[in-house]
Design an enzyme around this catalytic site. Structure first.
Site, PDB file in Angstrom:
ATOM      1  N   THR A  24      31.785  15.009  39.964  1.00 30.61           N
ATOM      2  CA  THR A  24      32.394  16.066  40.782  1.00 30.61           C
ATOM      3  C   THR A  24      33.448  15.461  41.693  1.00 30.61           C
ATOM      4  O   THR A  24      33.264  14.360  42.221  1.00 30.61           O
ATOM      5  CB  THR A  24      31.317  16.769  41.613  1.00 30.61           C
ATOM      6  OG1 THR A  24      30.408  17.430  40.730  1.00 30.61           O
ATOM      7  CG2 THR A  24      31.916  17.812  42.556  1.00 30.61           C
ATOM      8  N   GLY A  25      34.543  16.215  41.903  1.00 28.95           N
ATOM      9  CA  GLY A  25      35.586  15.775  42.828  1.00 28.95           C
ATOM     10  C   GLY A  25      36.923  15.655  42.132  1.00 28.95           C
ATOM     11  O   GLY A  25      37.038  15.856  40.913  1.00 28.95           O
ATOM     12  N   THR A  27      38.800  13.054  41.523  1.00 30.05           N
ATOM     13  CA  THR A  27      38.964  11.950  40.571  1.00 30.05           C
ATOM     14  C   THR A  27      38.162  12.244  39.306  1.00 30.05           C
ATOM     15  O   THR A  27      38.670  12.071  38.187  1.00 30.05           O
ATOM     16  CB  THR A  27      38.509  10.614  41.198  1.00 30.05           C
ATOM     17  OG1 THR A  27      38.964  10.552  42.545  1.00 30.05           O
ATOM     18  CG2 THR A  27      39.076   9.430  40.419  1.00 30.05           C
ATOM     19  N   LYS A  93      28.597   8.834  48.699  1.00 25.10           N
ATOM     20  CA  LYS A  93      29.090   9.972  47.950  1.00 25.10           C
ATOM     21  C   LYS A  93      28.698  11.256  48.684  1.00 25.10           C
ATOM     22  O   LYS A  93      27.828  11.244  49.527  1.00 25.10           O
ATOM     23  CB  LYS A  93      28.455   9.996  46.540  1.00 25.10           C
ATOM     24  CG  LYS A  93      29.054   8.926  45.624  1.00 25.10           C
ATOM     25  CD  LYS A  93      28.437   8.935  44.235  1.00 25.10           C
ATOM     26  CE  LYS A  93      28.484  10.240  43.514  1.00 25.10           C
ATOM     27  NZ  LYS A  93      29.814  10.887  43.440  1.00 25.10           N
ATOM     28  N   GLY A  96      32.367  15.762  48.571  1.00 27.77           N
ATOM     29  CA  GLY A  96      32.626  16.954  47.755  1.00 27.77           C
ATOM     30  C   GLY A  96      31.435  17.904  47.709  1.00 27.77           C
ATOM     31  O   GLY A  96      31.501  18.962  47.084  1.00 27.77           O
ATOM     32  N   GLU A 102      24.421  15.021  41.909  1.00 28.53           N
ATOM     33  CA  GLU A 102      25.003  13.738  41.473  1.00 28.53           C
ATOM     34  C   GLU A 102      23.942  12.645  41.434  1.00 28.53           C
ATOM     35  O   GLU A 102      23.933  11.805  40.531  1.00 28.53           O
ATOM     36  CB  GLU A 102      26.139  13.323  42.409  1.00 28.53           C
ATOM     37  CG  GLU A 102      27.384  14.183  42.230  1.00 28.53           C
ATOM     38  CD  GLU A 102      28.465  13.899  43.242  1.00 28.53           C
ATOM     39  OE1 GLU A 102      29.639  14.144  42.921  1.00 28.53           O
ATOM     40  OE2 GLU A 102      28.163  13.457  44.361  1.00 28.53           O
TER      41      GLU A 102
HETATM   42  C1  5RP Z   1      31.234  14.815  45.473  1.00 25.17           C
HETATM   43  C2  5RP Z   1      31.489  13.358  45.484  1.00 25.17           C
HETATM   44  C3  5RP Z   1      32.820  12.908  45.026  1.00 25.17           C
HETATM   45  O1  5RP Z   1      32.651  12.126  43.886  1.00 25.17           O
HETATM   46  C4  5RP Z   1      33.482  12.141  46.119  1.00 25.17           C
HETATM   47  O2  5RP Z   1      33.566  12.969  47.251  1.00 25.17           O
HETATM   48  C5  5RP Z   1      34.869  11.644  45.717  1.00 25.17           C
HETATM   49  O3  5RP Z   1      35.726  12.742  45.580  1.00 25.17           O
HETATM   50  P1  5RP Z   1      37.266  12.565  45.278  1.00 25.17           P
HETATM   51  O4  5RP Z   1      37.370  11.938  43.926  1.00 25.17           O
HETATM   52  O5  5RP Z   1      37.813  13.971  45.328  1.00 25.17           O
HETATM   53  O6  5RP Z   1      37.859  11.697  46.366  1.00 25.17           O
HETATM   54  O7  5RP Z   1      30.668  12.545  45.838  1.00 25.17           O
HETATM   55  O8  5RP Z   1      29.984  15.107  46.021  1.00 25.17           O
END
Ligand code: 5RP
Length: 227
Positions: A24-25, A27, A93, A96, A102
């Site tokens: 999730t997120g 990336t 983590k 997001g 996760e």
């Molecule tokens: C969601 C997460 C995401 O993987 C983390 O916040 C990184 O997000 P991004 O790739 O948008 O920076 O842990 O719960």
């Protein structure tokens, strides 16, 4: 950087026939997109489980069939993002909001691969990002007082003027440690025994590899950065 890291990780670790976890997120989005290409253009037969409702919807949009995590045994690989990565590949983590699913998906995964731009690399966890902690709505202010006693400043996450609610129907407190987190294993053990805590955003001894891209577009795996 996010796209380059995510695509490099998928190309290195996702093979035809695998069970794959979708992170999730922003990336992980690019990883899902690349996995979608493998399915729709390269004919890969993958069994995919998602770490959030959002990622499930994104995956379906890219032509990926998503199954319930309980309908697969072990996942061969999961490609997910992170908010901080320390030199031992321990992670924060959850910015997001998907930390609970996760962590469940990571625990069901043989190889958890983390994708990120190099701004996520830190010497000590908690120095850039707060530590997200998912808590039950019931009694959440009492839970936050107990979190505060661990030396952090917990702030209830808000969205559009209302408390943010996770896929699991819970709240999140973002816990900022003034000097970072010196002993993440100890802090995790203290937080996990607080009544009302559902899950914390420390992912310790979880990542098999991290695939990181710098501003010049250079991609490195963890072993290459150590060298
Ligand atoms: C969601 C997460 C995401 O993987 C983390 O916040 C990184 O997000 P991004 O790739 O948008 O920076 O842990 O719960």
């Amino acid at each position: 950087m996010k796209r380059i890291a995510a695509e490099a990780a998928v190309d290195a670790y996702v093979k035809d026939g695998m069970n794959v976890g979708l992170g999730t997120g922003s990336t992980a989005y690019y990883a899902i997109r690349r996995i979608g290409q493998l399915v729709t253009e390269n004919g890969y037969r993958l069994t995919c489980a998602a770490t959030s409702i959002q990622s499930e919807e994104i995956a379906k949009g890219f032509g990926i069939e998503v199954v319930d995590i309980d309908s697969v045994g072990k996942l061969d690989v999961t490609i997910d993002g992170a908010d901080e990565i320390d030199p031992k590949l321990n992670l924060i983590k959850g910015l997001g909001g998907a930390l609970l699913r996760e962590k469940i998906v990571a625990a069901a995964t043989v190889r958890e691969i983390i994708v990120a731009d190099d701004s996520k690399l830190v010497e000590k966890l908690g120095t850039k990002a707060p530590l997200p902690v998912e808590v039950l709505k019931f009694g959440h202010e009492h839970t936050s007082f107990a979190l505060k006693r661990q030396g952090c400043e917990p702030v209830l996450r808000m969205r559009d003027g209302e408390p943010f609610v996770t896929d699991g129907g819970n709240y999140i407190y973002d816990c900022r440690f003034p000097n970072g987190i010196d002993n993440p294993y100890f802090i995790e053990s203290r937080i996990d025994v607080i009544p009302g805590v559902v899950e914390n955003g420390l992912f310790l001894n979880t990542a098999f590899d991290t695939v990181v891209c710098d501003p010049e577009g250079n991609v490195s795996k963890a072993s290459e950065r150590e060298a």
